[in-house]
Design an enzyme around this catalytic site. Structure first.
Site, short mmCIF file in Angstrom:
data_model
loop_
_atom_site.label_atom_id
_atom_site.label_comp_id
_atom_site.label_asym_id
_atom_site.label_seq_id
_atom_site.Cartn_x
_atom_site.Cartn_y
_atom_site.Cartn_z
N LYS A 113 0.82 -1.22 0.00
CA LYS A 113 0.00 0.00 0.00
C LYS A 113 0.85 1.27 0.00
O LYS A 113 0.40 2.32 -0.45
CB LYS A 113 -0.97 -0.02 1.18
C1 LIG Z 1 -4.42 -4.45 1.18
C2 LIG Z 1 -3.69 -5.75 1.06
C3 LIG Z 1 -4.10 -6.76 0.15
C4 LIG Z 1 -5.35 -6.63 -0.70
O1 LIG Z 1 -5.24 -5.65 -1.70
P1 LIG Z 1 -6.54 -5.11 -2.49
O2 LIG Z 1 -6.06 -3.97 -3.29
O3 LIG Z 1 -7.52 -4.73 -1.42
O4 LIG Z 1 -7.05 -6.24 -3.32
C5 LIG Z 1 -3.32 -7.91 0.04
N1 LIG Z 1 -2.23 -8.08 0.81
C6 LIG Z 1 -1.81 -7.14 1.71
C7 LIG Z 1 -0.61 -7.42 2.52
C8 LIG Z 1 -2.51 -5.95 1.85
O5 LIG Z 1 -2.10 -5.02 2.74
#
Ligand SMILES: *Cc1c(COP(=O)(O)O)cnc(C)c1O
Length: 471
Positions: A113
């Site tokens: 993120k």
């Molecule tokens: C947020 C997150 C996801 C999921 O991502 P999306 O964009 O919501 O599909 C998967 N793995 C981790 C470690 C995350 O922080």
């Protein structure tokens, strides 16, 4: 470039207008009117670019209301080796024959993120300064989103973050990451309750339109188009690293929750990046896997939403999914509204199994899916450690398992690494009997002074706290 709403609202908006917004006024999601098309000559030119310049080239196609020199500076300031650990920013390594891991988790909070949120922090600061405005970001987190938002916004002018989290329910490492921040514009609010209580509070505060306007409340959730756009860049960067020329297809597997990450892959593919297959990997919360297998999209209730060992994928519905379905039904806004407003509103599900559009999900858009369980994660983590001396986190393990079920001969498979194992140490200990190594900058963070207030699960209490800290 103009942006439209998936639900057919007649207004068209520019990038900076939707930058600070969430949903479109009709409840739809914003998408560009069309996807810019990339030809092979452009791909050849981009192949040699450093990450920040590649980001600038891609963002420029979607952002025409920030002067190019400014946008270039924002990209250069965001994607540095200092922040992301390497010159490649998203280095690719081959795990086994034809299977690669693309490292997206070497930013400040050790989850992918950061790739989008770090850019968002700089875009917000730029745009708010230009408008002479301020924004108070209110969010709810059970882990990765909150810390990524706080590390992106800390110290930024014009922005405050009010992040609610369920008291005592995040891992000690995640708590320490967030609560150790001492920046004056970052406010951690531990709510006596569960994650749903935090989400309900955010909803209640956002629904109080007078309060929302007076205190300039905004969000940074995964439906934000700028976040999604930032994620498109690493599909190109991964593609270039996995191939020597631009006539070779590559597949990606994406550990998925709200469908934000893999939707960026869909956008890259729509732009003409030669992506063979996009594998949507889910955990026990398999609403997306069910859709891609059966054509039925069935939102889960609270009791059917499982707490798993890949918690960032624990979703009951996938908030970005509407973007893909919009393209799947040929951008027919009436059909889209029937599915997402009428059918979902009435029955909590829609069924495309008999619709010719559903067959297109795989045939035309390249989507496949897979699912994994806690037991699968442990096996994958052990196996990857034993055979390749590589530690993967539980979310990336979900991806690896699904990827191996969808390999095509001669097509490189890139699995997106969405977090580092240290963030989910308990599951690593369960699989391997020992804690993963911790990056130096995080040594001893649990012992640092904590900056957090505890509030009851009551929207009025949170409003009062915001009002008090907004001068
Ligand atoms: C947020 C997150 C996801 C999921 O991502 P999306 O964009 O919501 O599909 C998967 N793995 C981790 C470690 C995350 O922080």
């Amino acid at each position: 470039m103009n942006y439209l709403s998936t639900r057919g609202h007649p207004d068209r908006k520019r990038f900076c207008e939707i930058l600070l917004e969430g949903l479109a006024p009709d409840g739809g999601l914003y998408l560009p009117e069309q996807y810019p098309q990339i030809d092979t000559a452009t791909l050849a030119k981009w192949r040699k670019l450093p990450y920040a310049e590649l980001a600038f080239e891609i963002l420029s196609l979607y952002i025409d209301d920030i002067p190019p020199a400014d946008l270039k500076a924002i990209c250069a300031k965001t994607y540095t080796a200092e922040v992301f650990g390497t010159d490649e920013i998203v280095p690719l390594r081959e795990l086994e024959d034809g299977v690669y891991l693309e490292a997206l988790s070497n930013g400040p909070t050790l989850a992918f993120k950061d790739m989008a949120m770090q850019l968002l922090g700089n875009l917000f600061e730029y745009e708010l300064a230009r408008r002479g405005a301020e924004l108070n970001i209110l969010g709810a987190t059970s882990g990765d989103t909150g810390s990524a938002a706080e590390y992106a916004m800390r110290g930024k002018k014009g922005v405050r973050v009010f992040m609610t989290s369920p008291d005592g329910r995040m891992s000690p490492f995640q708590q320490a990451q967030m609560f150790s921040l001492q920046d004056a514009n970052i406010h951690n609010i531990a709510i006596t309750g569960v994650f749903d209580d935090c989400q309900d509070i955010v909803k209640a505060v956002s629904n109080d339109l007078a309060f929302k306007r007076k205190y300039r409340i905004g969000t940074v959730n995964s439906i934000n188009w700028a976040r999604l756009l930032a994620q498109v860049v690493y599909y190109f960067a991964g593609y270039f690293q996995a191939t020597a020329a631009n006539d070779k297809p590559v597949s990606f597997t994406v550990p998925s929750g709200n469908f934000g990450n893999v939707c960026a892959g869909h956008v890259a593919r729509m732009m003409g990046l030669p992506i063979h297959t996009l594998v949507v990997a889910t955990n026990e919360n398999d609403v997306l896997d069910e859709f891609f297998r059966t054509g039925v999209y069935r939102v889960r209730g609270a009791v059917d939403t499982h707490e798993t060992s890949s918690p960032s994928m624990d979703i009951s519905k996938a908030s970005n999914f509407e973007r893909f379905v919009f393209d799947l039904v040929g951008r027919d806004t009436a059909k889209l509204r029937k599915l997402f407003v009428d059918d979902l509103g009435l029955n909590g599900s829609f069924d495309l199994s008999a619709d010719p559009a559903f067959a297109q999900a795989a045939a035309r858009f390249g989507f496949r899916s897979g699912r994994s369980t806690h037991a699968d994660r442990l096996v994958t983590i052990r196996d990857t450690d034993k055979r390749f001396a590589t530690l993967v986190d539980p979310h990336t393990a979900d991806g690896l398992k699904a990827a191996r079920e969808q390999l095509s001969p001669g097509v490189p498979m890139v699995v997106l690494e969405t977090a580092l194992p240290i963030k989910f140490a308990a599951t690593l200990v369960e699989a391997l009997g020992e804690e993963p190594a911790r990056p130096k900058k995080f040594e001893g963070i649990e012992a640092l002074p904590k900056r957090v207030v505890k509030l009851p699960a009551d929207a009025e209490a949170v409003k009062a706290y915001i009002a008090e800290h907004c001068d």
